[in-house]
Design a protein around this motif. Sequence first.
Motif, short mmCIF file in Angstrom:
data_model
loop_
_atom_site.label_atom_id
_atom_site.label_comp_id
_atom_site.label_asym_id
_atom_site.label_seq_id
_atom_site.Cartn_x
_atom_site.Cartn_y
_atom_site.Cartn_z
N THR A 100 36.55 23.72 29.64
CA THR A 100 35.27 23.04 29.85
C THR A 100 34.08 23.98 29.82
OG1 THR A 100 35.42 23.28 32.26
CG2 THR A 100 36.33 21.25 31.29
N GLY A 101 34.33 25.29 29.83
CA GLY A 101 33.22 26.24 29.87
C GLY A 101 32.74 26.54 31.28
N VAL A 102 33.39 26.00 32.28
CA VAL A 102 32.99 26.22 33.67
C VAL A 102 33.54 27.55 34.20
CG1 VAL A 102 33.22 25.29 36.03
CG2 VAL A 102 32.73 23.76 34.14
N TYR A 103 34.54 28.08 33.54
CA TYR A 103 35.26 29.26 34.02
C TYR A 103 34.34 30.41 34.43
CZ TYR A 103 38.52 33.18 34.07
OH TYR A 103 39.24 34.28 34.43
N SER A 104 33.30 30.70 33.68
CA SER A 104 32.45 31.85 33.99
C SER A 104 31.58 31.62 35.23
CB SER A 104 31.57 32.21 32.79
OG SER A 104 30.72 31.14 32.46
N TYR A 105 31.46 30.39 35.70
CA TYR A 105 30.65 30.08 36.88
C TYR A 105 31.53 29.82 38.11
CZ TYR A 105 27.47 29.12 33.08
OH TYR A 105 26.72 29.22 31.94
N GLU A 106 32.83 29.85 37.91
CA GLU A 106 33.76 29.45 38.98
C GLU A 106 34.58 30.66 39.42
OE1 GLU A 106 35.41 25.28 39.38
OE2 GLU A 106 36.95 26.29 38.20
N ARG A 107 34.86 30.72 40.72
CA ARG A 107 35.72 31.75 41.27
C ARG A 107 36.90 31.07 41.95
NH1 ARG A 107 32.90 33.57 38.20
NH2 ARG A 107 31.58 35.43 38.31
N TYR A 108 38.00 31.81 42.09
CA TYR A 108 39.24 31.27 42.62
C TYR A 108 39.70 32.17 43.75
CZ TYR A 108 38.52 29.20 38.17
OH TYR A 108 37.92 28.56 37.13
N LEU A 109 39.93 31.59 44.91
CA LEU A 109 40.34 32.35 46.08
C LEU A 109 41.68 31.84 46.58
CD1 LEU A 109 36.88 32.45 47.89
CD2 LEU A 109 37.96 34.29 46.57
N ASP A 110 42.59 32.77 46.88
CA ASP A 110 43.91 32.43 47.38
C ASP A 110 43.87 32.47 48.90
OD1 ASP A 110 46.57 32.39 48.22
OD2 ASP A 110 47.27 33.48 46.46
N ALA A 111 43.93 31.33 49.53
CA ALA A 111 43.84 31.24 50.99
C ALA A 111 45.01 31.91 51.69
CB ALA A 111 43.74 29.78 51.42
N LEU A 112 46.15 32.02 51.01
CA LEU A 112 47.31 32.66 51.62
C LEU A 112 47.17 34.18 51.66
CD1 LEU A 112 50.23 30.58 50.07
CD2 LEU A 112 49.23 30.39 52.36
N LYS A 113 46.45 34.73 50.70
CA LYS A 113 46.32 36.19 50.60
C LYS A 113 45.02 36.72 51.20
CE LYS A 113 49.10 36.50 46.42
NZ LYS A 113 49.07 36.73 44.98
N ASP A 114 44.05 35.87 51.42
CA ASP A 114 42.75 36.33 51.87
C ASP A 114 42.24 35.50 53.05
OD1 ASP A 114 40.19 37.28 52.20
OD2 ASP A 114 39.65 37.13 50.09
N PRO A 115 42.36 36.04 54.27
CA PRO A 115 41.91 35.28 55.44
C PRO A 115 40.38 35.09 55.46
CG PRO A 115 42.59 37.49 56.08
CD PRO A 115 42.95 37.32 54.63
N ARG A 116 39.66 35.84 54.66
CA ARG A 116 38.20 35.72 54.60
C ARG A 116 37.74 34.81 53.45
NH1 ARG A 116 35.19 40.21 53.75
NH2 ARG A 116 33.50 39.15 54.80
N TRP A 117 38.61 33.97 52.95
CA TRP A 117 38.30 33.15 51.78
C TRP A 117 37.06 32.29 51.98
CZ3 TRP A 117 37.99 27.94 52.31
CH2 TRP A 117 38.70 27.35 53.37
N GLU A 118 36.88 31.73 53.17
CA GLU A 118 35.74 30.83 53.37
C GLU A 118 34.42 31.59 53.34
OE1 GLU A 118 34.71 26.80 55.78
OE2 GLU A 118 36.16 28.18 56.67
N ARG A 119 34.37 32.75 53.98
CA ARG A 119 33.14 33.57 53.96
C ARG A 119 32.82 33.99 52.53
NH1 ARG A 119 29.18 33.21 56.34
NH2 ARG A 119 28.24 33.34 54.33
N LYS A 120 33.84 34.41 51.79
CA LYS A 120 33.63 34.83 50.40
C LYS A 120 33.15 33.66 49.54
CE LYS A 120 36.86 38.69 50.37
NZ LYS A 120 38.10 39.22 49.78
N ALA A 121 33.70 32.49 49.78
CA ALA A 121 33.30 31.30 49.02
C ALA A 121 31.83 30.98 49.26
CB ALA A 121 34.17 30.11 49.40
#
Length: 142
Positions: A100-121
């Motif tokens: 869709t072309g959204v890839y360059s504007y989107e980031r992906y966070l793994d909640a299992l590996k990163d306890p700070r996922w919400e702050r980073k998001a």
Amino acid sequence: MPVPQNVATDYGFRSTAPGYIIPAEARLWFEDLKARVLRLEGRPFGLLVDSRTQKSNPPESQEIIRDAMVWLRDHGMQRSVVVLDSTVALIQILRIAKSTGVYSYERYLDALKDPRWERKAVDWLAHGIDPDLPPPPPAQEG
């Protein structure tokens, strides 16, 4: 299984999309989000999609998600982030985002590996701080 839900935030919207989403639920989610975006009257926004517990969705639901990504980007979405806890869901959403072309504007966070996922998001959505890049070095005192 809970139905996907959208909530307004300071940075735009947070969608919670748990479990297996059937096409009827995906349509309701998209229509609700579309109405919320239209009320912004063209103002830019960010979108956090909390897809923890989501494994895979049927092709019909994936098509609705694909349409939503394009529509949202065309209607003011500046950045988005998807929070996952499944490799299968990540592969599925990456394929859709790239098509869709959204890839360059989107980031992906793994909640299992990163306890700070919400702050980073939120940092990505509200301030453009890319979670995929190392943090800048601390300022030198002069």
